[in-house]
Design a protein around this motif. Structure first.
Motif, PDB file in Angstrom:
ATOM      1  N   UNK A  53       0.919  -1.244   0.042  1.00 21.17           N
ATOM      2  CA  UNK A  53       0.146  -0.040   0.012  1.00 21.17           C
ATOM      3  C   UNK A  53       0.977   1.253  -0.151  1.00 21.17           C
ATOM      4  N   UNK A  54       0.789   1.924  -0.872  1.00 22.01           N
ATOM      5  CA  UNK A  54       1.622   3.305  -1.059  1.00 22.01           C
ATOM      6  C   UNK A  54       1.079   4.471  -0.194  1.00 22.01           C
ATOM      7  N   UNK A  55      -0.437   4.547   0.059  1.00 21.26           N
ATOM      8  CA  UNK A  55      -0.831   5.815   0.572  1.00 21.26           C
ATOM      9  C   UNK A  55      -1.727   5.374   1.673  1.00 21.26           C
ATOM     10  N   UNK A  56      -1.166   5.053   2.907  1.00 21.21           N
ATOM     11  CA  UNK A  56      -2.063   4.682   3.812  1.00 21.21           C
ATOM     12  C   UNK A  56      -3.328   5.563   4.461  1.00 21.21           C
ATOM     13  N   UNK A  81     -13.409   2.841  -3.501  1.00 20.73           N
ATOM     14  CA  UNK A  81     -12.673   3.575  -4.606  1.00 20.73           C
ATOM     15  C   UNK A  81     -11.560   4.239  -3.992  1.00 20.73           C
ATOM     16  N   UNK A  82     -11.523   5.017  -2.742  1.00 21.73           N
ATOM     17  CA  UNK A  82     -10.388   5.275  -2.386  1.00 21.73           C
ATOM     18  C   UNK A  82      -9.342   4.508  -1.827  1.00 21.73           C
ATOM     19  N   UNK A  83     -10.029   3.409  -1.084  1.00 16.61           N
ATOM     20  CA  UNK A  83      -8.996   2.469  -0.802  1.00 16.61           C
ATOM     21  C   UNK A  83      -8.377   1.706  -1.953  1.00 16.61           C
ATOM     22  N   UNK A  84      -8.889   1.634  -3.078  1.00 13.34           N
ATOM     23  CA  UNK A  84      -8.231   0.956  -4.425  1.00 13.34           C
ATOM     24  C   UNK A  84      -7.112   1.960  -4.836  1.00 13.34           C
ATOM     25  N   UNK A  85      -7.386   3.126  -4.621  1.00 20.90           N
ATOM     26  CA  UNK A  85      -6.721   4.405  -5.262  1.00 20.90           C
ATOM     27  C   UNK A  85      -5.374   4.391  -4.152  1.00 20.90           C
ATOM     28  N   UNK A 133      -3.603   2.058  -3.161  1.00 19.83           N
ATOM     29  CA  UNK A 133      -2.630   1.034  -3.591  1.00 19.83           C
ATOM     30  C   UNK A 133      -1.599   1.683  -4.854  1.00 19.83           C
ATOM     31  N   UNK A 134      -2.421   2.759  -5.655  1.00 20.98           N
ATOM     32  CA  UNK A 134      -1.482   3.181  -7.005  1.00 20.98           C
ATOM     33  C   UNK A 134      -1.096   4.432  -6.573  1.00 20.98           C
ATOM     34  N   UNK A 135      -1.594   5.509  -5.781  1.00 19.36           N
ATOM     35  CA  UNK A 135      -1.015   6.944  -5.479  1.00 19.36           C
ATOM     36  C   UNK A 135      -0.301   6.965  -4.521  1.00 19.36           C
ATOM     37  N   UNK A 136       1.252   7.706  -4.878  1.00 22.84           N
ATOM     38  CA  UNK A 136       1.917   8.042  -3.588  1.00 22.84           C
ATOM     39  C   UNK A 136       1.490   9.244  -3.048  1.00 22.84           C
ATOM     40  N   UNK A 137       1.908   9.187  -1.855  1.00 23.33           N
ATOM     41  CA  UNK A 137       1.569  10.568  -1.296  1.00 23.33           C
ATOM     42  C   UNK A 137       2.474  11.643  -1.609  1.00 23.33           C
ATOM     43  N   UNK A 138       2.128  12.748  -1.736  1.00 24.68           N
ATOM     44  CA  UNK A 138       2.886  14.082  -2.124  1.00 24.68           C
ATOM     45  C   UNK A 138       4.156  14.232  -1.323  1.00 24.68           C
TER      46      UNK A 138
END
Length: 69
Positions: free
Chosen positions: A1-4, A54-58, A60-65
């Protein structure tokens, strides 16, 4: 997970949808058409749960700023 944090924020609409559904399920006797009330509340709760999923799935793919200095 990239963005908890994004995954955690996805849990909020899911919990809100379940709480909304359970609240109206116990207070439907005052409605003139309880079946229509539950149909509408179920659609809203499902939309909230879908948004949270949808937010939980995202997450896994979006890194935090990156952090600013």
């Amino acid at each position: 997970m990239k963005n908890p944090r994004l995954a955690l924020s996805g849990l909020i609409p899911i919990v809100a949808g379940v709480a909304l559904f359970l609240y109206f399920q116990s207070h439907q006797e005052g409605a003139s058409d309880p079946a229509e009330l539950m149909r509408t509340v179920g659609q809203v709760a499902g939309a909230l749960a879908g948004l949270g999923l949808g937010l939980i799935v995202m997450a896994f793919f979006i890194r935090p700023a990156g952090r600013r200095r």
